[in-house]
Design a protein around this motif. Structure first.
Motif, PDB file in Angstrom:
ATOM      1  N   SER A  41       0.825  -1.208   0.000  1.00 19.56           N
ATOM      2  CA  SER A  41       0.000   0.000   0.000  1.00 19.56           C
ATOM      3  C   SER A  41       0.862   1.262   0.000  1.00 19.56           C
ATOM      4  O   SER A  41       0.473   2.286  -0.565  1.00 19.56           O
ATOM      5  N   VAL A  42       2.040   1.205   0.623  1.00 17.40           N
ATOM      6  CA  VAL A  42       2.961   2.347   0.589  1.00 17.40           C
ATOM      7  C   VAL A  42       3.391   2.632  -0.845  1.00 17.40           C
ATOM      8  O   VAL A  42       3.358   3.776  -1.303  1.00 17.40           O
ATOM      9  N   VAL A  43       3.783   1.580  -1.575  1.00 20.25           N
ATOM     10  CA  VAL A  43       4.204   1.763  -2.968  1.00 20.25           C
ATOM     11  C   VAL A  43       3.052   2.288  -3.810  1.00 20.25           C
ATOM     12  O   VAL A  43       3.226   3.202  -4.627  1.00 20.25           O
ATOM     13  N   ALA A  44       1.862   1.722  -3.639  1.00 20.35           N
ATOM     14  CA  ALA A  44       0.700   2.179  -4.393  1.00 20.35           C
ATOM     15  C   ALA A  44       0.411   3.649  -4.118  1.00 20.35           C
ATOM     16  O   ALA A  44       0.090   4.420  -5.038  1.00 20.35           O
ATOM     17  N   HIS A  45       0.528   4.056  -2.878  1.00 21.72           N
ATOM     18  CA  HIS A  45       0.296   5.453  -2.487  1.00 21.72           C
ATOM     19  C   HIS A  45       1.344   6.369  -3.111  1.00 21.72           C
ATOM     20  O   HIS A  45       1.023   7.464  -3.598  1.00 21.72           O
ATOM     21  N   GLN A  46       2.587   5.934  -3.102  1.00 21.76           N
ATOM     22  CA  GLN A  46       3.658   6.747  -3.686  1.00 21.76           C
ATOM     23  C   GLN A  46       3.488   6.909  -5.195  1.00 21.76           C
ATOM     24  O   GLN A  46       3.697   8.005  -5.730  1.00 21.76           O
ATOM     25  N   VAL A  47       3.118   5.830  -5.869  1.00 23.52           N
ATOM     26  CA  VAL A  47       2.887   5.914  -7.318  1.00 23.52           C
ATOM     27  C   VAL A  47       1.736   6.866  -7.612  1.00 23.52           C
ATOM     28  O   VAL A  47       1.806   7.701  -8.517  1.00 23.52           O
ATOM     29  N   ASN A  48       0.675   6.768  -6.829  1.00 25.37           N
ATOM     30  CA  ASN A  48      -0.488   7.615  -7.032  1.00 25.37           C
ATOM     31  C   ASN A  48      -0.181   9.091  -6.789  1.00 25.37           C
ATOM     32  O   ASN A  48      -0.778   9.970  -7.414  1.00 25.37           O
ATOM     33  N   ASN A  49       0.744   9.361  -5.878  1.00 26.98           N
ATOM     34  CA  ASN A  49       1.063  10.751  -5.520  1.00 26.98           C
ATOM     35  C   ASN A  49       2.097  11.400  -6.432  1.00 26.98           C
ATOM     36  O   ASN A  49       2.327  12.609  -6.325  1.00 26.98           O
ATOM     37  N   PHE A  50       2.745  10.634  -7.310  1.00 28.49           N
ATOM     38  CA  PHE A  50       3.870  11.175  -8.057  1.00 28.49           C
ATOM     39  C   PHE A  50       3.468  12.350  -8.949  1.00 28.49           C
ATOM     40  O   PHE A  50       4.081  13.432  -8.881  1.00 28.49           O
ATOM     41  N   LEU A  51       2.478  12.173  -9.790  1.00 25.64           N
ATOM     42  CA  LEU A  51       2.098  13.248 -10.715  1.00 25.64           C
ATOM     43  C   LEU A  51       1.564  14.488  -9.983  1.00 25.64           C
ATOM     44  O   LEU A  51       1.953  15.608 -10.334  1.00 25.64           O
ATOM     45  N   PRO A  52       0.672  14.335  -8.981  1.00 29.58           N
ATOM     46  CA  PRO A  52       0.270  15.534  -8.232  1.00 29.58           C
ATOM     47  C   PRO A  52       1.434  16.247  -7.563  1.00 29.58           C
ATOM     48  O   PRO A  52       1.496  17.476  -7.547  1.00 29.58           O
ATOM     49  N   ALA A  53       2.373  15.467  -6.995  1.00 36.99           N
ATOM     50  CA  ALA A  53       3.534  16.084  -6.354  1.00 36.99           C
ATOM     51  C   ALA A  53       4.404  16.809  -7.363  1.00 36.99           C
ATOM     52  O   ALA A  53       4.914  17.908  -7.098  1.00 36.99           O
ATOM     53  N   LEU A  54       4.586  16.218  -8.545  1.00 44.99           N
ATOM     54  CA  LEU A  54       5.372  16.852  -9.596  1.00 44.99           C
ATOM     55  C   LEU A  54       4.704  18.133 -10.071  1.00 44.99           C
ATOM     56  O   LEU A  54       5.375  19.145 -10.318  1.00 44.99           O
ATOM     57  N   THR A  55       3.383  18.113 -10.179  1.00 43.14           N
ATOM     58  CA  THR A  55       2.646  19.312 -10.589  1.00 43.14           C
ATOM     59  C   THR A  55       2.837  20.443  -9.590  1.00 43.14           C
ATOM     60  O   THR A  55       3.075  21.597  -9.957  1.00 43.14           O
ATOM     61  N   VAL A  56       2.737  20.099  -8.287  1.00 43.16           N
ATOM     62  CA  VAL A  56       2.942  21.110  -7.243  1.00 43.16           C
ATOM     63  C   VAL A  56       4.362  21.672  -7.310  1.00 43.16           C
ATOM     64  O   VAL A  56       4.582  22.874  -7.132  1.00 43.16           O
ATOM     65  N   LEU A  57       5.342  20.803  -7.570  1.00 43.59           N
ATOM     66  CA  LEU A  57       6.729  21.248  -7.690  1.00 43.59           C
ATOM     67  C   LEU A  57       6.879  22.253  -8.831  1.00 43.59           C
ATOM     68  O   LEU A  57       7.482  23.322  -8.658  1.00 43.59           O
ATOM     69  N   LEU A  58       6.339  21.933  -9.994  1.00 44.70           N
ATOM     70  CA  LEU A  58       6.474  22.812 -11.148  1.00 44.70           C
ATOM     71  C   LEU A  58       5.737  24.138 -10.941  1.00 44.70           C
ATOM     72  O   LEU A  58       6.215  25.198 -11.362  1.00 44.70           O
ATOM     73  N   ILE A  59       4.573  24.085 -10.271  1.00 42.28           N
ATOM     74  CA  ILE A  59       3.833  25.321  -9.991  1.00 42.28           C
ATOM     75  C   ILE A  59       4.599  26.192  -9.004  1.00 42.28           C
ATOM     76  O   ILE A  59       4.724  27.402  -9.182  1.00 42.28           O
ATOM     77  N   SER A  60       5.123  25.556  -7.934  1.00 37.75           N
ATOM     78  CA  SER A  60       5.826  26.319  -6.913  1.00 37.75           C
ATOM     79  C   SER A  60       7.094  26.964  -7.442  1.00 37.75           C
ATOM     80  O   SER A  60       7.532  28.018  -6.948  1.00 37.75           O
ATOM     81  N   LEU A  61       7.705  26.347  -8.457  1.00 37.38           N
ATOM     82  CA  LEU A  61       8.915  26.922  -9.056  1.00 37.38           C
ATOM     83  C   LEU A  61       8.596  27.924 -10.163  1.00 37.38           C
ATOM     84  O   LEU A  61       9.490  28.527 -10.725  1.00 37.38           O
ATOM     85  N   GLY A  62       7.315  28.075 -10.459  1.00 37.70           N
ATOM     86  CA  GLY A  62       6.916  29.015 -11.490  1.00 37.70           C
ATOM     87  C   GLY A  62       7.070  28.477 -12.895  1.00 37.70           C
ATOM     88  O   GLY A  62       6.939  29.231 -13.866  1.00 37.70           O
TER      89      GLY A  62
END
Length: 257
Positions: free
Chosen positions: A232-253
């Motif tokens: 379940s940890v791996v499944a959660h991490q895979v599911n969170n990757f794209l949202p986390a990447l989106t937040v990273l790109l937004i926060s960096l402008g």
């Protein structure tokens, strides 16, 4: 006339040589109260740290500290309390929380994580059309929405949302809560259903609760089918990757919010 041969003890006939009785894993002494305690620690520490770091000026540096520390530290504190409970009132996280991280856990978690990623993306698109873009934003995304963060802070937030946060949440929900419900002798599907619902509600985002249930279903299924937390940890991490990447790109402008 020779005497009859001595009779063998009945225990030797009833227990074939080499067979051992099944070994039962030791049970823990903590239950639903442990989960409620951890949730209380999470909410109180978030309120306390938020008040402590509340900026008195518009200084950007203070704002960054508030975002990073205020978002991450309460979850880490609550997770630490959960692990401590398994040590003091149980047999440690490996036994009590079914912690493991094997190749099989990774394969199953990756499969359910990819399924969840597709399902979440489709559900998010539908949900955005229903409630509008502004109401569909998660609380985590709202922290960095419309502002630029220093590179170091943005990377920390990305790593937390992608890797660290899922570990913490799985320990609390699919570990501590799951084990507490099992101790009440609930059926495995009932445990899966209630833990998924509590996972969604505990994010305190009422408008996104139904979407969070969609997110939680494949993660919970990974825990259900393997009986272990690593999947379940791996499944959660895979599911969170794209949202986390989106937040990273937004926060960096790099990407527009």
């Amino acid at each position: 006339m020779s005497p009859p041969p001595p009779r063998e003890p009945e225990t030797m006939a009833s227990e074939p040589l080499g067979e051992q009785p099944p070994v039962r894993e030791p049970t823990h002494k903590w239950g639903i109260g442990a989960f409620l305690l951890v949730e209380g620690v999470l909410l109180l520490s978030a309120a306390f740290i938020g008040a402590l770091l509340q900026p008195s000026t518009s200084d950007q540096r203070i704002s960054v500290v508030t975002i990073v520390v205020g978002s991450i530290l309460p979850v880490l504190i609550a997770t630490g309390v959960a692990l401590l409970i398994t040590r003091l009132r149980g047999n440690g996280p490996r036994i009590d929380l079914r912690w493991s991280y094997s190749r099989q856990d990774f394969k199953v978690g990756l499969k359910f994580g990819l399924i969840g990623l597709v399902a979440t993306t489709l559900a998010a698109m539908v949900w955005t059309k229903i409630v509008g873009k502004d109401n569909a934003t998660s609380a985590f995304s709202a922290l960095v929405d419309s502002r630029s963060l220093p590179v170091a802070a943005a990377v920390v937030m990305f790593l937390y949302a992608w890797l660290i946060g899922p570990v913490c949440e799985e320990i609390i929900f699919r570990g501590l809560l799951w084990g507490a419900l099992e101790r009440l002798q609930w059926g495995r599907w009932a445990v899966f259903g209630l833990s998924t619902a509590v996972f969604a509600v505990s994010h305190l985002e009422p408008l996104r609760t139904s979407l969070l249930i969609v997110i939680g279903i494949p993660i919970g299924l990974a825990r259900l089918f393997t009986g272990r937390l690593g999947a379940s940890v791996v499944a959660h991490q895979v599911n969170n990757f794209l949202p986390a990447l989106t937040v990273l790109l937004i926060s960096l402008g790099v990407m527009a919010p």
